[in-house]
Design a protein around this motif. Structure first.
Motif: not given
Length: 66
Positions: A49-57, A13-19, A1-9
């Motif tokens: 990927t987890i780090a990317r999600i936390y960065t966007v959050l 949804e991001l927290m669910k993905e992290v879990d 999952m790249n950053v563009k995909e992460v930003r679209e969620l």
């Protein structure tokens, strides 16, 4: 999952993905410990990927705080 995909969620949804990713990471570590893991690179990719999600959050949280 790249950053563009992460930003679209959404945040939910991001927290669910992290879990889900944390559960996958746990399983990969278990496989590594038992010697069954075929591709050790997967662990690094899941961590990134987890780090990317936390960065966007965090970016979203900082933007809302202003």
């Amino acid at each position: 999952m790249n950053v563009k995909e992460v930003r679209e969620l959404s945040n939910v949804e991001l927290m669910k993905e992290v879990d889900e990713l944390k559960e996958e990471l746990y399983n990969l570590r278990f496989q590594k410990a038992t010697g069954v893991l075929e591709n050790p690179r997967q662990i690094k990719e899941v961590k990134k990927t987890i780090a990317r999600i936390y960065t966007v959050l965090t970016e979203r949280k900082m933007a809302n705080a202003e």
